[in-house]
Design a protein around this motif. Structure first.
Motif, PDB file in Angstrom:
ATOM      1  N   ARG A  14      76.837 -36.507 -12.462  1.00  0.00           N
ATOM      2  CA  ARG A  14      76.463 -37.264 -11.264  1.00  0.00           C
ATOM      3  C   ARG A  14      77.359 -36.844 -10.095  1.00  0.00           C
ATOM      4  N   VAL A  15      77.070 -37.389  -8.917  1.00  0.00           N
ATOM      5  CA  VAL A  15      77.811 -36.985  -7.719  1.00  0.00           C
ATOM      6  C   VAL A  15      79.287 -37.367  -7.848  1.00  0.00           C
ATOM      7  N   ASN A  16      80.129 -36.473  -7.338  1.00  0.00           N
ATOM      8  CA  ASN A  16      81.565 -36.737  -7.203  1.00  0.00           C
ATOM      9  C   ASN A  16      82.339 -36.874  -8.514  1.00  0.00           C
ATOM     10  N   VAL A  17      81.872 -36.228  -9.585  1.00  0.00           N
ATOM     11  CA  VAL A  17      82.636 -36.272 -10.844  1.00  0.00           C
ATOM     12  C   VAL A  17      83.585 -35.080 -10.956  1.00  0.00           C
ATOM     13  N   GLY A  18      83.485 -34.133  -9.995  1.00  0.00           N
ATOM     14  CA  GLY A  18      84.411 -33.001  -9.994  1.00  0.00           C
ATOM     15  C   GLY A  18      83.812 -31.695 -10.481  1.00  0.00           C
ATOM     16  N   LYS A  19      82.488 -31.542 -10.356  1.00  0.00           N
ATOM     17  CA  LYS A  19      81.841 -30.303 -10.838  1.00  0.00           C
ATOM     18  C   LYS A  19      82.286 -29.087 -10.037  1.00  0.00           C
ATOM     19  N   SER A  20      82.345 -29.232  -8.716  1.00  0.00           N
ATOM     20  CA  SER A  20      82.745 -28.100  -7.872  1.00  0.00           C
ATOM     21  C   SER A  20      84.207 -27.726  -8.101  1.00  0.00           C
ATOM     22  N   SER A  21      85.063 -28.717  -8.271  1.00  0.00           N
ATOM     23  CA  SER A  21      86.477 -28.448  -8.575  1.00  0.00           C
ATOM     24  C   SER A  21      86.600 -27.727  -9.910  1.00  0.00           C
ATOM     25  N   LEU A  71      84.282 -25.728 -11.288  1.00  0.00           N
ATOM     26  CA  LEU A  71      83.846 -24.351 -11.094  1.00  0.00           C
ATOM     27  C   LEU A  71      84.981 -23.520 -10.499  1.00  0.00           C
ATOM     28  N   ASN A  72      85.623 -24.051  -9.466  1.00  0.00           N
ATOM     29  CA  ASN A  72      86.728 -23.322  -8.831  1.00  0.00           C
ATOM     30  C   ASN A  72      87.851 -23.036  -9.827  1.00  0.00           C
ATOM     31  N   ALA A  73      88.143 -24.010 -10.690  1.00  0.00           N
ATOM     32  CA  ALA A  73      89.204 -23.832 -11.689  1.00  0.00           C
ATOM     33  C   ALA A  73      88.802 -22.783 -12.726  1.00  0.00           C
ATOM     34  N   LEU A  74      87.541 -22.776 -13.126  1.00  0.00           N
ATOM     35  CA  LEU A  74      87.063 -21.834 -14.150  1.00  0.00           C
ATOM     36  C   LEU A  74      87.088 -20.387 -13.656  1.00  0.00           C
ATOM     37  N   ILE A  75      86.756 -20.164 -12.384  1.00  0.00           N
ATOM     38  CA  ILE A  75      86.702 -18.789 -11.879  1.00  0.00           C
ATOM     39  C   ILE A  75      88.006 -18.376 -11.198  1.00  0.00           C
ATOM     40  N   GLY A  76      88.902 -19.354 -10.974  1.00  0.00           N
ATOM     41  CA  GLY A  76      90.215 -19.034 -10.419  1.00  0.00           C
ATOM     42  C   GLY A  76      90.247 -18.797  -8.927  1.00  0.00           C
ATOM     43  N   LYS A  77      89.236 -19.325  -8.199  1.00  0.00           N
ATOM     44  CA  LYS A  77      89.259 -19.214  -6.737  1.00  0.00           C
ATOM     45  C   LYS A  77      88.363 -20.281  -6.138  1.00  0.00           C
ATOM     46  N   GLU A  78      88.500 -20.494  -4.811  1.00  0.00           N
ATOM     47  CA  GLU A  78      87.675 -21.497  -4.130  1.00  0.00           C
ATOM     48  C   GLU A  78      86.319 -20.893  -3.815  1.00  0.00           C
ATOM     49  N   ARG A  79      85.360 -21.217  -4.651  1.00  0.00           N
ATOM     50  CA  ARG A  79      83.992 -20.697  -4.477  1.00  0.00           C
ATOM     51  C   ARG A  79      83.059 -21.794  -4.012  1.00  0.00           C
ATOM     52  N   SER A  80      83.377 -23.030  -4.418  1.00  0.00           N
ATOM     53  CA  SER A  80      82.524 -24.174  -4.103  1.00  0.00           C
ATOM     54  C   SER A  80      83.312 -25.159  -3.244  1.00  0.00           C
ATOM     55  N   VAL A  81      82.655 -25.719  -2.235  1.00  0.00           N
ATOM     56  CA  VAL A  81      83.323 -26.664  -1.341  1.00  0.00           C
ATOM     57  C   VAL A  81      83.616 -27.960  -2.080  1.00  0.00           C
ATOM     58  N   VAL A  82      84.870 -28.420  -1.970  1.00  0.00           N
ATOM     59  CA  VAL A  82      85.285 -29.664  -2.627  1.00  0.00           C
ATOM     60  C   VAL A  82      85.591 -30.690  -1.556  1.00  0.00           C
ATOM     61  N   SER A  83      85.048 -31.890  -1.725  1.00  0.00           N
ATOM     62  CA  SER A  83      85.259 -32.945  -0.734  1.00  0.00           C
ATOM     63  C   SER A  83      85.100 -34.304  -1.399  1.00  0.00           C
ATOM     64  N   PRO A  84      85.836 -35.334  -0.932  1.00  0.00           N
ATOM     65  CA  PRO A  84      85.629 -36.693  -1.454  1.00  0.00           C
ATOM     66  C   PRO A  84      84.245 -37.243  -1.128  1.00  0.00           C
ATOM     67  N   MET A  85      83.576 -36.607  -0.150  1.00  0.00           N
ATOM     68  CA  MET A  85      82.239 -37.062   0.250  1.00  0.00           C
ATOM     69  C   MET A  85      81.241 -36.781  -0.872  1.00  0.00           C
ATOM     70  N   GLU A  86      80.433 -37.764  -1.217  1.00  0.00           N
ATOM     71  CA  GLU A  86      79.453 -37.607  -2.296  1.00  0.00           C
ATOM     72  C   GLU A  86      78.353 -36.633  -1.893  1.00  0.00           C
ATOM     73  N   GLY A  87      77.883 -35.852  -2.885  1.00  0.00           N
ATOM     74  CA  GLY A  87      76.747 -34.959  -2.664  1.00  0.00           C
ATOM     75  C   GLY A  87      77.067 -33.761  -1.803  1.00  0.00           C
ATOM     76  N   THR A  88      78.312 -33.265  -1.893  1.00  0.00           N
ATOM     77  CA  THR A  88      78.701 -32.099  -1.083  1.00  0.00           C
ATOM     78  C   THR A  88      77.877 -30.873  -1.437  1.00  0.00           C
TER      79      THR A  88
END
Length: 457
Positions: free
Chosen positions: A198-205, A207-224
């Motif tokens: 669901r929204v804001n559970v940390g999926k983008s964070s 992904l970034n951790a798995l690939i080792g770089k900032e690929r996906s935008v991370v924000s406290p805002m839901e549905g980024t």
């Protein structure tokens, strides 16, 4: 391969240009400012030349979210061989556009100013105001009216020193790329992994951790995340292809562009092997988590349950696992990994588990061993009769993998109760390691097999 990055402020038509160059609707487009937030990638052919185009999020520093979008957009620009800076031709040039354009020119000297929405000659007169940029490479286009696109494409090829080639007219670009892809896969197996939750559970964070770089935008805002964000890495002789999908919410709360995002998520899962079901343990599980988990069964995926935000968990390990096993009983075969995407906790262990689960997902039981195991199971717990008539399994065969799919050839297939099917699945799990993988059992009548054989013969 040359890379072309498309940049600009929100709502100027970057994603529409991306879709036009790709000749398919990949990126979501809408009138809502900031629809694209992450980077969309696509390998395309321009007059027979393979290129990679990168559609970035709208550059705007008005909020913390768009500040993160700008950072990723500029990082993308550094990778590009050519930048297409898109502006809205129906609006007067702004100082902010000039500042951004000159900043990008310092990153990459090959930088085109593309003035979109020039639908007619009247618009073109207004667009001449962009001469104030003092730029040589200026292009007037209208994506909606298909104006100026051919000239832009030819100019891109000229700038990158590319020309149409006709060395092998029998082989299309798609065939060439597919062949190249198949050759790579023969050396390096690819595992497609969809990240769901669901929204804001940390999926983008994650992904970034798995690939080792900032690929996906991370924000406290839901549905980024709106468009699915894909990235691949090589890990232990495997190509791990990750896709971060849009966060899902209750159907009654889905609105506007989120409907398109939901459709994109479905298409991603159709092509995936494994799902990472991301759950937020900083708060108790909710009903929506359970509904989202049903996608695993719907698309017949391997699964790993990822308990994210473990550093700020809301309860002790024992209590969280107890609640998890109660609410997600149908995923009792799924391995559980506790992670903190923010602190990179257990990320390596998660990648190891992905490879392990894929091995189970693609495992084939030798036919003789499968039949001996099924026979043993029926002896320990005989098949219930069908209104007093004997029900028999003649033999079993595994007809497919990814996931493992087994046919039971029977005299009365309709009499196989779901509870007995579940018993057989659990029995197979106790003898073979299918952790993280579903097992599909299909009863078939002996006569239908004979008829199929007759048709083939």
């Amino acid at each position: 391969m040359n890379k072309i990055a498309i940049l600009g402020k929100p709502n100027v038509g970057k994603s529409s240009l991306f879709n036009r160059l790709a000749r398919e609707r990949i990126a979501i487009t809408s009138d809502i400012s900031g629809t694209t937030r992450d980077v969309n990638k696509k390998i395309i052919s321009l007059n027979g030349n393979p290129l990679e185009i990168l559609d970035t999020g709208g550059i705007d520093e008005s909020t913390e979210l768009f500040s993160a979008v700008k950072k990723i957009s500029f990082e993308t620009a550094k990778q590009a061989d050519l930048i297409l800076y898109v502006v809205d031709g129906k609006l007067a040039p702004s100082d902010e556009d000039k500042k951004l354009f000159y900043s990008l020119q310092r990153i990459q000297k090959n930088c085109f100013l593309v003035i979109n929405k020039v639908d007619n000659d009247k618009d073109k007169q207004l667009a001449y105001n962009f001469d104030s940029f003092g730029v040589k490479d200026v292009f007037f286009i209208s994506i909606s009216h298909n104006r100026g696109i051919t000239y832009l494409i030819n100019s891109i090829l000229y700038k990158l020193n590319l020309t149409p080639h006709h060395e092998d007219p029998e082989e299309s670009l798609e065939e060439f790329l597919q062949k190249d892809k198949q050759e790579d896969h023969a050396i390096l197996p690819q595992i497609s992994i969809g990240i769901i939750g669901r929204v804001n559970v940390g999926k983008s964070s994650l992904l970034n951790a798995l690939i080792g770089k900032e690929r996906s935008v991370v924000s406290p805002m839901e549905g980024t995340t709106i468009d699915p964000v894909d990235e691949s890495i090589t890990y232990k002789d495997h190509n791990l292809y990750f896709v971060d999908t849009a966060g899902l919410r209750r159907r009654s709360k889905i609105k506007g562009i989120e409907k398109f995002a939901l459709d994109r998520t479905s298409k991603v899962l159709e092509k995936s092997n494994i799902a990472l079901l991301v759950l937020d343990v900083s708060a108790p599980f909710v009903e929506l988590d359970e509904k989202i988990s049903s996608l695993v069964d719907k698309y017949m995926l391997g699964v790993i349950i990822v308990l994210n935000k473990w550093d700020i968990r809301n309860a002790e390990y024992k209590n969280i696992i107890q609640e998890l096993k109660y609410k997600f009983r149908f995923l009792e075969y799924a391995p559980i990994i506790t992670v903190s995407a923010l602190n990179k906790r257990h990320i390596k262990e998660l990648k190891d588990k992905i490879i392990e689960v894929y091995k189970h997902f693609s495992y084939r039981i030798p036919t003789s061993l499968l039949n001996n195991t099924i026979l043993e199971a029926t002896k320990k717990h005989p098949l219930p009769s069908d209104h007093g008539k004997i029900v028999r399994i003649y033999y079993a065969t595994q007809y497919d993998t990814n996931p493992p799919q087994i046919s039971l050839i029977m005299n009365r297939p309709k009499a196989l109760h779901f509870s007995y099917k579940r018993y057989l699945i659990n029995y197979l799990r106790s003898h073979f390691n299918f952790e993280g993988s579903p097992i599909l059992i299909t009863p078939k009548h002996k006569k239908s097999i004979s008829q199929d054989d007759g048709i083939k013969n």
